[in-house]
Structure formats: structure tokens, C-alpha cells
Design a protein around this motif. Structure first.
Motif, PDB file in Angstrom:
ATOM      1  N   LEU A 292       0.832  -1.210   0.000  1.00  9.25           N
ATOM      2  CA  LEU A 292       0.000   0.000   0.000  1.00  9.25           C
ATOM      3  C   LEU A 292       0.864   1.257   0.000  1.00  9.25           C
ATOM      4  O   LEU A 292       0.568   2.230  -0.708  1.00  9.25           O
ATOM      5  CB  LEU A 292      -0.932  -0.012   1.214  1.00  9.25           C
ATOM      6  CG  LEU A 292      -2.103  -0.991   1.128  1.00  9.25           C
ATOM      7  CD1 LEU A 292      -2.680  -1.270   2.516  1.00  9.25           C
ATOM      8  CD2 LEU A 292      -3.209  -0.433   0.213  1.00  9.25           C
ATOM      9  N   LEU A 293       1.927   1.251   0.795  1.00  7.36           N
ATOM     10  CA  LEU A 293       2.812   2.415   0.844  1.00  7.36           C
ATOM     11  C   LEU A 293       3.483   2.644  -0.501  1.00  7.36           C
ATOM     12  O   LEU A 293       3.548   3.780  -0.993  1.00  7.36           O
ATOM     13  CB  LEU A 293       3.867   2.230   1.932  1.00  7.36           C
ATOM     14  CG  LEU A 293       4.890   3.367   2.056  1.00  7.36           C
ATOM     15  CD1 LEU A 293       4.215   4.678   2.435  1.00  7.36           C
ATOM     16  CD2 LEU A 293       5.975   3.008   3.069  1.00  7.36           C
ATOM     17  N   ARG A 294       3.992   1.578  -1.128  1.00 10.05           N
ATOM     18  CA  ARG A 294       4.688   1.722  -2.406  1.00 10.05           C
ATOM     19  C   ARG A 294       3.738   2.225  -3.497  1.00 10.05           C
ATOM     20  O   ARG A 294       4.118   3.046  -4.341  1.00 10.05           O
ATOM     21  CB  ARG A 294       5.304   0.397  -2.831  1.00 10.05           C
ATOM     22  CG  ARG A 294       6.372  -0.145  -1.909  1.00 10.05           C
ATOM     23  CD  ARG A 294       7.500   0.832  -1.700  1.00 10.05           C
ATOM     24  NE  ARG A 294       8.662   0.187  -1.075  1.00 10.05           N
ATOM     25  CZ  ARG A 294       9.666   0.830  -0.537  1.00 10.05           C
ATOM     26  NH1 ARG A 294       9.671   2.157  -0.528  1.00 10.05           N
ATOM     27  NH2 ARG A 294      10.678   0.187   0.011  1.00 10.05           N
ATOM     28  N   VAL A 295       2.515   1.715  -3.513  1.00  9.41           N
ATOM     29  CA  VAL A 295       1.534   2.184  -4.499  1.00  9.41           C
ATOM     30  C   VAL A 295       1.214   3.661  -4.260  1.00  9.41           C
ATOM     31  O   VAL A 295       1.130   4.455  -5.208  1.00  9.41           O
ATOM     32  CB  VAL A 295       0.260   1.323  -4.450  1.00  9.41           C
ATOM     33  CG1 VAL A 295      -0.868   1.971  -5.246  1.00  9.41           C
ATOM     34  CG2 VAL A 295       0.547  -0.071  -4.998  1.00  9.41           C
ATOM     35  N   ALA A 296       1.053   4.043  -2.999  1.00  8.92           N
ATOM     36  CA  ALA A 296       0.800   5.453  -2.684  1.00  8.92           C
ATOM     37  C   ALA A 296       1.960   6.324  -3.162  1.00  8.92           C
ATOM     38  O   ALA A 296       1.747   7.389  -3.760  1.00  8.92           O
ATOM     39  CB  ALA A 296       0.587   5.625  -1.179  1.00  8.92           C
ATOM     40  N   GLN A 297       3.192   5.895  -2.917  1.00  8.33           N
ATOM     41  CA  GLN A 297       4.364   6.672  -3.324  1.00  8.33           C
ATOM     42  C   GLN A 297       4.425   6.826  -4.839  1.00  8.33           C
ATOM     43  O   GLN A 297       4.710   7.913  -5.355  1.00  8.33           O
ATOM     44  CB  GLN A 297       5.641   6.010  -2.800  1.00  8.33           C
ATOM     45  CG  GLN A 297       5.801   6.121  -1.291  1.00  8.33           C
ATOM     46  CD  GLN A 297       6.961   5.282  -0.768  1.00  8.33           C
ATOM     47  OE1 GLN A 297       7.318   4.254  -1.351  1.00  8.33           O
ATOM     48  NE2 GLN A 297       7.567   5.712   0.335  1.00  8.33           N
ATOM     49  N   GLU A 298       4.164   5.738  -5.565  1.00  7.06           N
ATOM     50  CA  GLU A 298       4.213   5.785  -7.031  1.00  7.06           C
ATOM     51  C   GLU A 298       3.108   6.696  -7.576  1.00  7.06           C
ATOM     52  O   GLU A 298       3.348   7.517  -8.475  1.00  7.06           O
ATOM     53  CB  GLU A 298       4.056   4.375  -7.601  1.00  7.06           C
ATOM     54  CG  GLU A 298       4.217   4.285  -9.114  1.00  7.06           C
ATOM     55  CD  GLU A 298       5.633   4.559  -9.568  1.00  7.06           C
ATOM     56  OE1 GLU A 298       5.810   5.321 -10.537  1.00  7.06           O
ATOM     57  OE2 GLU A 298       6.581   4.030  -8.950  1.00  7.06           O
ATOM     58  N   ALA A 299       1.906   6.561  -7.022  1.00  3.08           N
ATOM     59  CA  ALA A 299       0.786   7.385  -7.483  1.00  3.08           C
ATOM     60  C   ALA A 299       1.034   8.868  -7.179  1.00  3.08           C
ATOM     61  O   ALA A 299       0.729   9.748  -7.998  1.00  3.08           O
ATOM     62  CB  ALA A 299      -0.510   6.919  -6.829  1.00  3.08           C
ATOM     63  N   LEU A 300       1.584   9.157  -5.997  1.00  2.00           N
ATOM     64  CA  LEU A 300       1.899  10.545  -5.640  1.00  2.00           C
ATOM     65  C   LEU A 300       2.989  11.103  -6.552  1.00  2.00           C
ATOM     66  O   LEU A 300       2.921  12.270  -6.969  1.00  2.00           O
ATOM     67  CB  LEU A 300       2.348  10.611  -4.178  1.00  2.00           C
ATOM     68  CG  LEU A 300       1.219  10.531  -3.148  1.00  2.00           C
ATOM     69  CD1 LEU A 300       1.786  10.177  -1.772  1.00  2.00           C
ATOM     70  CD2 LEU A 300       0.466  11.851  -3.082  1.00  2.00           C
ATOM     71  N   HIS A 301       3.992  10.285  -6.858  1.00  2.00           N
ATOM     72  CA  HIS A 301       5.061  10.725  -7.757  1.00  2.00           C
ATOM     73  C   HIS A 301       4.481  11.117  -9.112  1.00  2.00           C
ATOM     74  O   HIS A 301       4.800  12.180  -9.664  1.00  2.00           O
ATOM     75  CB  HIS A 301       6.087   9.606  -7.917  1.00  2.00           C
ATOM     76  CG  HIS A 301       7.149   9.915  -8.935  1.00  2.00           C
ATOM     77  ND1 HIS A 301       8.250  10.683  -8.649  1.00  2.00           N
ATOM     78  CD2 HIS A 301       7.257   9.573 -10.254  1.00  2.00           C
ATOM     79  CE1 HIS A 301       9.000  10.815  -9.737  1.00  2.00           C
ATOM     80  NE2 HIS A 301       8.421  10.134 -10.715  1.00  2.00           N
ATOM     81  N   ASN A 302       3.608  10.287  -9.661  1.00  4.20           N
ATOM     82  CA  ASN A 302       2.982  10.594 -10.950  1.00  4.20           C
ATOM     83  C   ASN A 302       2.168  11.883 -10.886  1.00  4.20           C
ATOM     84  O   ASN A 302       2.249  12.732 -11.775  1.00  4.20           O
ATOM     85  CB  ASN A 302       2.073   9.439 -11.380  1.00  4.20           C
ATOM     86  CG  ASN A 302       2.859   8.205 -11.797  1.00  4.20           C
ATOM     87  OD1 ASN A 302       4.043   8.287 -12.113  1.00  4.20           O
ATOM     88  ND2 ASN A 302       2.207   7.055 -11.779  1.00  4.20           N
TER      89      ASN A 302
END
Length: 381
Positions: A292-302
Motif C-alpha cells: 500500500l505504501l509503495r503504491v501510494a508513493q508511485e501514485a503521488l510521484h505521478n
């Protein structure tokens, strides 16, 4: 001062010692507010840390129950007396805040307040917060303020030390963020060196096997065995690096606190407003929390790097037996089909792999000019 000199000095000493014990900003804020309310015997106390968007990045209260606080609604904006304290950086001592011409009212669930004492918290020339008290527990002369000049001086001392404690806590958090970033950089270099060497050897050995396959099959077979061994070693290196790259903050603070801290950092670092809300989510198994954290980080980066969004909202909530992460932005959006055909995945493949790897699902909703919503649903929580 409402207390004798000895008891007053002891109370100040206790408050200052309590502030110095905490390293986390939120804990420091709570300690400052509780200490101020107890020290000056007030019914209510609050401390707001302003953001750059006309609101408050953090707002901590004491004397108000959790139920009351939820009923009051969203955090206040910088208006009325609060704006005056932040803008003019001077104390405000009022007999009745409701009669001040700058008073603009408050929500219906807000407790009623009369006498008021407020002070800015300053770090040099910068106002980093506003500390205020209301409704002193003492007999009040008709139309008079329960807070005295001595109270104002005492609160001023507390505010000066609060500035030091708050600044130290911020430095501590930033130091921890830098330490994490440096550790990631170190691991990335180690990963690059170790795995690159293995892959380079793997490539050379495969080329040698290809050259020998016709004229010396036995040697070619030996080289292919070496290829298999090198591939296994490279896989082990990668596996070890992935284990080591698990965010330390997850183990220390859990998913909710880690997300909240990282999003506060992003909100300060980018012009876009980045917000977070977490609702009723309990601790999850380590694999789910990391995914969940990694997906949040990737989505926020985009959202922050590519979408041109002015506002990015992140929520973590329950949906039946599952936990749902949602990252929504008001940016330019995109056509997921076009992106896939063009070979630019914007991390979507990685996010889907992370979601499916823990038995979850990933949903992407976007269109040109309509922003993007990325939602991951994971079992448990």
C-alpha cells in the motif's frame, strides 16, 4: 500571576522539561498546548501551525473531547484573530473575543469562548505558530479579562521555549528523512554494483556458451551451468536488497503514521496541496502495508511530477473486510489505453504487480482533462 512564584516556576519547569522529551512534531505540539492550559488554568487551549495556503498544516487542541472536535468540522482557516496573530506577530488579550471587530464566528459545534489570550510562536522573524487560551477558570470582573498581564508574560516565556522545541522537532524529522534518503541511496549503489557485476558476468558467460555450442558442446554445457549459477546469485542479491529496502518507518510507526508524515513532507515541498485522511484502519500484515505504501508513493510521484495537479488527496479507509487506498488528483489526466499502447506505463505495471502480490486489486480511472484516481484494495485491516 494566579499561582505563587515558587509553584509558578515549578510549573514552568515541568512544562519545559515535558516539551524537551519529545522528538516528534505532533507530540511536541500536544505537550505545548496541554502545558499552557494547565499552567494558566484555562478551559481551552490550542496551537496552530500555518501552511502556505491560508489554512493550518497542523492544529492541536486541549480541553475539547474527540467527539466535540469531530463535530466542529474542518480545520480553521487563517482569519479573524488567528490571522491577526500570524500577520502582526503580537499578543492578543481580550475580555471577550466575541465582541472584537475581527471576530468572524465559529461553527455551531464549537464551544463558547469569552476571555482570550493569544501569542504568536516565532523562530527569529518567522511566525511558525499561534498559541492561544480561552476561558480562564477564575472570577472575572464585569466586562474584564480573566487573563492578566502576568499571564501574558508567563505564556510568552512558554511560547519562546515552544519555538525552540518545535524547531528542534522539525529538524529531527527532517534529519530522519535525510537519513532514510541517504540509506536508500547507499542501498541503490550497493544494488547497482553487486547486481550489475553479476549480470555482466552472466552476459559474458552466455556469449561464451553460444560460441562453444557447435564446436565444443561439453564446454558449452559447463558454461550454461555457470549461467544458471550466476542467475541464482543475482536473484539472491535482489531478494536481499528488497528485504533491506523495506521502509524503516513502517516497522516503527505503522502505515497510517508513515503515510501521514510522508504526505506532510510532500505538501511542504510542492506547490500542489497534498492532503491525507485515514479512517478506522487497523494494523495490517507487513507485506500489505509495504504494498500500500509503495503504491501510494508511485501514485503521488505521478500526480506531483507529471499531472500538473493543484490538489492531490490521499485516503486510507475500510471497505467491508478490506483496506482501500485512494489517490485522487485534479491534474491533466490521461487515457490509460493510449499510455499502455505507447509503452509508457507511469508505474502502472509495478503498482498492479504490488497489489496482486498481496491478493489485492488496482483500479485506475482517468481521462484527458479530468484528473486521475488510483485505488488499491487489499485484504485485511
Amino acid at each position: 500571576m494566579s499561582q505563587g512564584p515558587r509553584s509558578g516556576l515549578a510549573a514552568v519547569s515541568t512544562a519545559l522539561l515535558a516539551m524537551s522529551r519529545h522528538g516528534e512534531v505532533r507530540d511536541v505540539l500536544r505537550t505545548i498546548v496541554a502545558s499552557a492550559r494547565e499552567l494558566l488554568d484555562a478551559q481551552y487551549a490550542a496551537l496552530g501551525v500555518p501552511d502556505d495556503h491560508g489554512g493550518f498544516a497542523q492544529f492541536v487542541v486541549d480541553g475539547v473531547s474527540d467527539e466535540q472536535w469531530k463535530a466542529i468540522g474542518p480545520l480553521p482557516r487563517q482569519h479573524g484573530i488567528l490571522a491577526a496573530m500570524l500577520r502582526e506577530a503580537r499578543p492578543e488579550r481580550l475580555a471577550d473575543v466575541r465582541k472584537d471587530p475581527r471576530f468572524e464566528g465559529w461553527p455551531s459545534a464549537h464551544p463558547d469562548m469569552s476571555d482570550f489570550l493569544g501569542l504568536p510562536i516565532r523562530d527569529g522573524d518567522e511566525v511558525i505558530g499561534a498559541l492561544f487560551l480561552a476561558n480562564k477558570n477564575c472570577p472575572k470582573p464585569d466586562g474584564g479579562c480573566g487573563f492578566t498581564k502576568d499571564d501574558e508574560e508567563l505564556l510568552s516565556i512558554l511560547a519562546q521555549h515552544a519555538a525552540i522545541a518545535l524547531t528542534n522537532a522539525r529538524l529531527y524529522e527532517r534529519s530522519r528523512e535525510l537519513t532514510i534518503a541517504e540509506e536508500r541511496s547507499r542501498l541503490a549503489h550497493e544494488l547497482h554494483d553487486a547486481v550489475s557485476q553479476k549480470l555482466f558476468s552472466l552476459r559474458l558467460t552466455a556469449q561464451a556458451a553460444a560460441a562453444l555450442v557447435d564446436r565444443d558442446p561439453a564446454r558449452a554445457k559447463g558454461e550454461l551451468h555457470q549461467v544458471a549459477a550466476l542467475a541464482a546469485e543475482a536473484a539472491d542479491e535482489l531478494r536481499a536488497a528488497v528485504v533491506e529496502l523495506r521502509p524503516a518507518a513502517l516497522d516503527e510507526d505503522g502505515l497510517l503514521a508513515t503515510l501521514r508524515t510522508q504526505i506532510q513532507v510532500l505538501d511542504r515541498a510542492h506547490s500542489a496541496r497534498v492532503t491525507f485522511a485515514g479512517h478506522g484502519v487497523r494494523a495490517l500484515p507487513a507485506a500489505q502495508e509495504e504494498a500500500l505504501l509503495r503504491v501510494a508513493q508511485e501514485a503521488l510521484h505521478n500526480a506531483l511530477r507529471h499531472s500538473g495537479a493543484k490538489h492531490v488527496d490521499v485516503t486510507l479507509s475500510k471497505r467491508g473486510p478490506d483496506t482501500v487506498l485512494r489517490v485522487t488528483d485534479d491534474g491533466g489526466g490521461f487515457d490509460p489505453k493510449t499510455v499502455r499502447r505507447a509503452g509508457r506505463h507511469l508505474g502502472l505495471v509495478s503498482m498492479r504487480d504490488r497489489a496482486s502480490g498481496v491478493g489485492g486489486t488496482l483500479t485506475v480511472v482517468s481521462a484527458p482533462g479530468e484528473g486521475t484516481t488510483i485505488e488499491m484494495e487489499a485484504p485485511g485491516g
